[in-house]
Design an enzyme around this catalytic site. Structure first.
Site, PDB file in Angstrom:
ATOM      1  N   GLU A  39       0.859  -1.176   0.000  1.00 11.82           N
ATOM      2  CA  GLU A  39       0.000   0.000   0.000  1.00 11.82           C
ATOM      3  C   GLU A  39       0.904   1.238   0.000  1.00 11.82           C
ATOM      4  O   GLU A  39       1.842   1.312   0.798  1.00 11.82           O
ATOM      5  CB  GLU A  39      -0.890  -0.002   1.235  1.00 11.82           C
ATOM      6  N   ARG A 270       4.885 -13.715   9.178  1.00 14.39           N
ATOM      7  CA  ARG A 270       5.554 -12.445   8.895  1.00 14.39           C
ATOM      8  C   ARG A 270       6.872 -12.363   9.658  1.00 14.39           C
ATOM      9  O   ARG A 270       7.111 -13.105  10.609  1.00 14.39           O
ATOM     10  CB  ARG A 270       4.645 -11.287   9.294  1.00 14.39           C
ATOM     11  N   LYS A 280       3.612   1.179  10.674  1.00 15.50           N
ATOM     12  CA  LYS A 280       3.694   2.376   9.836  1.00 15.50           C
ATOM     13  C   LYS A 280       3.221   3.608  10.599  1.00 15.50           C
ATOM     14  O   LYS A 280       3.768   4.702  10.424  1.00 15.50           O
ATOM     15  CB  LYS A 280       2.853   2.198   8.571  1.00 15.50           C
TER      16      LYS A 280
END
Length: 545
Positions: A39, A270, A280
């Site tokens: 993104e 992950r 983020k």
């Protein structure tokens, strides 16, 4: 990119490769196609490196292709700056990537057509509840959800409302398009998830064309299918979303909007690194609050920060191979990443002399005004990297720790009466220390120059590096350490106050105009040229253990 390559050796196998090989063997898949779908709402972080190398690496190994595709479905947080930085980071990490990118917004028209089909076929409806009402009716892991009072609207009314939403006739939040699945499903993600919301926000690519935007969970499967992705790899938090991923693709395929074979989602663990936070939201706050210099601050856990710090794509590949692919979440110690960088840099980094804590040494019997050029290898194990010359003179800089007036036992460097070798130069003997000028005094043995027959005529146990005072290049050295002091940091309260140190160092003169490569300062570590100085990339050994 498309690069045929041999299949991986069995020792490299994992559950994803096994699935791919089974699909190829059965004929279910003709050619492997993967994607990396960031993104554009921030810079890529260290966790993304694993996904990038996995997706592009599998495509390379099986002679397939991999797309870089931006999931730009949330225009409020997206910027062209992030798009540019992500493309640059992927190009840096994956040499075969050609820089071309795809975007979810490329498919907005098709996604909307799919939404109209879902409404017309009775698989979606427009819900007019408030956000709070929808949240309450959704239920939780203990209680099932309840149907929206608008769930029974006719297909005609839903289609009319959807088109009015598209045409800007309703306020933000007035309506939401939802899939019609089951409000009693044990999987909360299947309880009529939202597909579209009204959002009057200018998009960085489509401008003001749209005032409704698709939800990520709706857009992503469609993007995969349109691009012909065969194996859609994502992290474990999306495992509960897989039933909706499959449901949506089946419904659209049944309506003839998508073609078989459909993509399949496969989840893996992950990357979780100690001493690192990859949120983020937090990283943006660190930048906005000027806690760091920017997204590429070498302390930041971003790929641009790692690149500026001197970390290498090869080091990241070693790291990805070492941590592997798993179905179980686990923590990887940050020292593993540092060790992988250290291993690669040890192979390729030229060696240089740098005195980080300078102390002056005067060789009293060396003629004033005389200079010599000493020859040193660029790499002790790689003669093909050649040699360099360094000027030698009467006055030298040495490390402060290399001299002690009163040494402890087994101290083999300079102290009054002891001899050491100046690396690639002469053997010298310490004859005193001038406290008034803070200067070590010595005499040299002319017959002991390195590379001459007399070099080994005097045996010494100490070997120290040096830089000629007259020729030295003075520069700022930034000593970067871990940004967070806690092994599993929670936020800014865990910031390491000692994450950045600055010193003035004396470097061999060739470093006045360094090449854009990481070098090893002998005895100190690996350093990258950075903004009129050098930044420490990684130490010679793990100092945190």
């Amino acid at each position: 990119m498309s690069n045929p390559a041999p299949k991986p050796a069995p020792s490299q196998s994992n559950f994803i490769r096994q699935r791919i090989e089974a699909d190829l063997a059965s004929g279910k898949v003709k050619a492997v196609k993967t994607r990396f779908p960031p993104e554009p709402n921030g810079y890529l972080h260290l966790g993304h490196a694993k996904s990038i190398l996995l997706n592009f690496g599998l495509a390379r190994e099986y002679g397939g292709s991999c797309n870089l595709r931006f999931d730009d479905t949330n225009p409020e947080k997206e910027e062209q700056e992030y798009v540019d930085s992500i493309i640059e980071s992927v190009k840096w990490l994956v040499p075969e990537f050609d820089g071309k990118a795809l975007f979810a917004s490329d498919y907005f028209d098709f996604m909307y057509r799919c939404a109209e089909y879902l409404v017309s076929s009775g698989n979606a409806y427009v819900d007019s509840q408030s956000a709070d009402e929808m949240k309450r009716s959704r239920g939780d892991f203990t209680y099932p959800g309840t149907d929206s009072p608008f769930r029974s609207r006719s297909a005609e009314e839903n289609l009319m409302l959807l088109r009015e939403m598209r045409d800007g006739k309703h306020a933000d939040g007035a309506h939401v398009l939802r899939a019609k699945i089951s409000m009693t499903s044990p999987n909360i993600n299947m309880r009529d998830p939202a597909l579209y919301r009204i959002k009057r926000t200018t998009h960085h690519r489509t401008g003001d064309k749209w005032c409704i935007y698709p939800m990520y969970t709706y857009a992503h499967p469609i993007e995969d299918a349109v691009e012909g992705i065969t194996h859609s790899l994502c992290t474990l938090e999306f495992e509960d979303q897989r039933p909706f991923y499959d449901w949506l693709l089946r419904k659209l395929a049944d309506g003839g909007l998508l073609q078989q074979p459909l993509p399949q989602q496969i989840e893996f663990a992950r990357l979780q690194l100690t001493y690192v936070l990859l949120s983020k939201r937090l990283l943006i706050k660190l930048v906005e609050d000027k806690v760091v210099e920017g997204w590429d601050d070498p302390r930041m856990p971003t790929l641009s920060g790692a690149r500026r710090r001197g970390h290498t794509p090869e080091g990241f590949r070693k790291f990805a191979e070492r941590v592997g692919v798993s179905k179980e979440n686990s923590w990887i110690n940050y020292s593993v990443l540092e060790d992988c960088m250290r291993q690669h840099l040890d192979e390729v980094a030229p060696r240089r002399f740098a005195v980080l804590d300078p102390l002056k040494l005067v060789i009293e019997n060396y003629p004033e005004g005389q200079e010599e050029m000493m020859e040193a290898p660029n790499h002790p194990k790689k003669p093909e990297m050649g040699k360099r010359t360094m000027p030698f003179s009467r006055e030298l800089w040495i490390e402060r720790e290399d001299f002690k007036e009163t040494p402890e036992p087994k101290y083999f460097r300079l102290f009054p009466g002891n001899k050491v070798r100046l690396r690639f130069g002469y053997v010298i003997e310490c004859i005193g220390y001038d406290k008034a000028t803070n200067t070590v005094r010595a005499k040299y043995l002319p017959e002991t120059r390195s590379g001459t027959p007399g070099a080994d005529s005097v045996k010494v146990k100490g070997n120290i590096h040096w830089v000629s005072v007259k020729h030295a290049h003075q520069a700022e050295i930034r000593i970067y350490d871990r940004l967070f002091k806690g092994e599993k940091p929670q936020g800014q309260d865990d910031l390491n106050p000692g994450s950045l140190g600055r010193i003035r160092a004396q470097l061999e003169p060739g470093l006045a105009a360094p090449e854009a490569v990481v070098v090893q300062f002998e005895r100190h570590g690996y350093f990258a040229p950075d903004r009129s100085g050098f930044s420490r990339t990684v130490t010679l050994r793990d100092a945190w253990q």
